[in-house]
Design a protein around this motif. Sequence first.
Motif, PDB file in Angstrom:
ATOM      1  N   ASP A  60       2.972  -1.493  -5.491  1.00  0.00           N
ATOM      2  CA  ASP A  60       2.515  -0.440  -4.578  1.00  0.00           C
ATOM      3  C   ASP A  60       2.186  -1.061  -3.217  1.00  0.00           C
ATOM      4  O   ASP A  60       1.255  -1.849  -3.089  1.00  0.00           O
ATOM      5  N   SER A  61       2.935  -0.716  -2.161  1.00  0.00           N
ATOM      6  CA  SER A  61       2.743  -1.307  -0.837  1.00  0.00           C
ATOM      7  C   SER A  61       1.442  -0.851  -0.190  1.00  0.00           C
ATOM      8  O   SER A  61       0.860  -1.573   0.607  1.00  0.00           O
ATOM      9  N   SER A  62       0.968   0.349  -0.502  1.00  0.00           N
ATOM     10  CA  SER A  62      -0.289   0.822   0.094  1.00  0.00           C
ATOM     11  C   SER A  62      -1.462   0.008  -0.426  1.00  0.00           C
ATOM     12  O   SER A  62      -2.411  -0.257   0.314  1.00  0.00           O
ATOM     13  N   SER A  63      -1.413  -0.390  -1.672  1.00  0.00           N
ATOM     14  CA  SER A  63      -2.500  -1.201  -2.210  1.00  0.00           C
ATOM     15  C   SER A  63      -2.475  -2.586  -1.570  1.00  0.00           C
ATOM     16  O   SER A  63      -3.523  -3.208  -1.391  1.00  0.00           O
ATOM     17  N   GLU A 110      -1.626  -3.154   1.618  1.00  0.00           N
ATOM     18  CA  GLU A 110      -2.265  -2.984   2.927  1.00  0.00           C
ATOM     19  C   GLU A 110      -3.785  -2.875   2.782  1.00  0.00           C
ATOM     20  O   GLU A 110      -4.535  -3.419   3.584  1.00  0.00           O
ATOM     21  N   ASP A 111      -4.243  -2.176   1.770  1.00  0.00           N
ATOM     22  CA  ASP A 111      -5.683  -2.053   1.529  1.00  0.00           C
ATOM     23  C   ASP A 111      -6.295  -3.424   1.242  1.00  0.00           C
ATOM     24  O   ASP A 111      -7.399  -3.724   1.691  1.00  0.00           O
ATOM     25  N   LEU A 112      -5.544  -4.230   0.528  1.00  0.00           N
ATOM     26  CA  LEU A 112      -6.015  -5.563   0.182  1.00  0.00           C
ATOM     27  C   LEU A 112      -6.196  -6.411   1.442  1.00  0.00           C
ATOM     28  O   LEU A 112      -7.197  -7.103   1.592  1.00  0.00           O
ATOM     29  N   VAL A 125      -6.649  -5.253   4.583  1.00  0.00           N
ATOM     30  CA  VAL A 125      -7.696  -4.670   5.430  1.00  0.00           C
ATOM     31  C   VAL A 125      -9.080  -5.029   4.899  1.00  0.00           C
ATOM     32  O   VAL A 125      -9.987  -5.322   5.677  1.00  0.00           O
ATOM     33  N   LYS A 126      -9.261  -5.011   3.623  1.00  0.00           N
ATOM     34  CA  LYS A 126     -10.569  -5.268   3.028  1.00  0.00           C
ATOM     35  C   LYS A 126     -10.861  -6.753   2.851  1.00  0.00           C
ATOM     36  O   LYS A 126     -11.926  -7.129   2.394  1.00  0.00           O
ATOM     37  N   SER A 127      -9.949  -7.618   3.238  1.00  0.00           N
ATOM     38  CA  SER A 127     -10.093  -9.048   3.026  1.00  0.00           C
ATOM     39  C   SER A 127     -11.203  -9.640   3.886  1.00  0.00           C
ATOM     40  O   SER A 127     -11.425  -9.220   5.011  1.00  0.00           O
TER      41      SER A 127
END
Length: 140
Positions: free
Chosen positions: A111-114, A116-118, A120-122
């Motif tokens: 899942d590419s959206s997950s 990106e979330d990973l 951003v939240k890093s």
Amino acid sequence: MKDPSRSSTSPSIISEDVIINGHSHEDDNPFAEYMWMENEEEFNRQANLLLKQFLFTAQIEEELWEEEFIERCFQEMLEEEEEHEWFIPARDLPQTMDQIQDQFNDLVISDSSSLEDLVVKSNLNPNAKEFVPGVKYLNI
């Protein structure tokens, strides 16, 4: 009173057979029983040789006991390994390239959206230097 040694019922004793203090009176040397001391050094040498042989034998026996003990320890270790489930690469790792690829595909995030979330939240610093093992970094 009569002396029992002079009784008429005792067998006749020939004077040559009389033994006094463990020696017949024929022995001219009164120190005959101590003559072994003449060779005392040879006796001591033989006794020391026997002692050395005994100690050597005891040392070899001790080494054999040690070897037997170590062998038993290894045998117990092997039996213990057989009782437990251990990781064996030849058995537990995949053998073919297809199996390796299948395992690798299972690890990829689909899942590419997950993804990106990973990012951003890093908490990682995107401007940090690249880590190189074995290199020390100085803070200036």
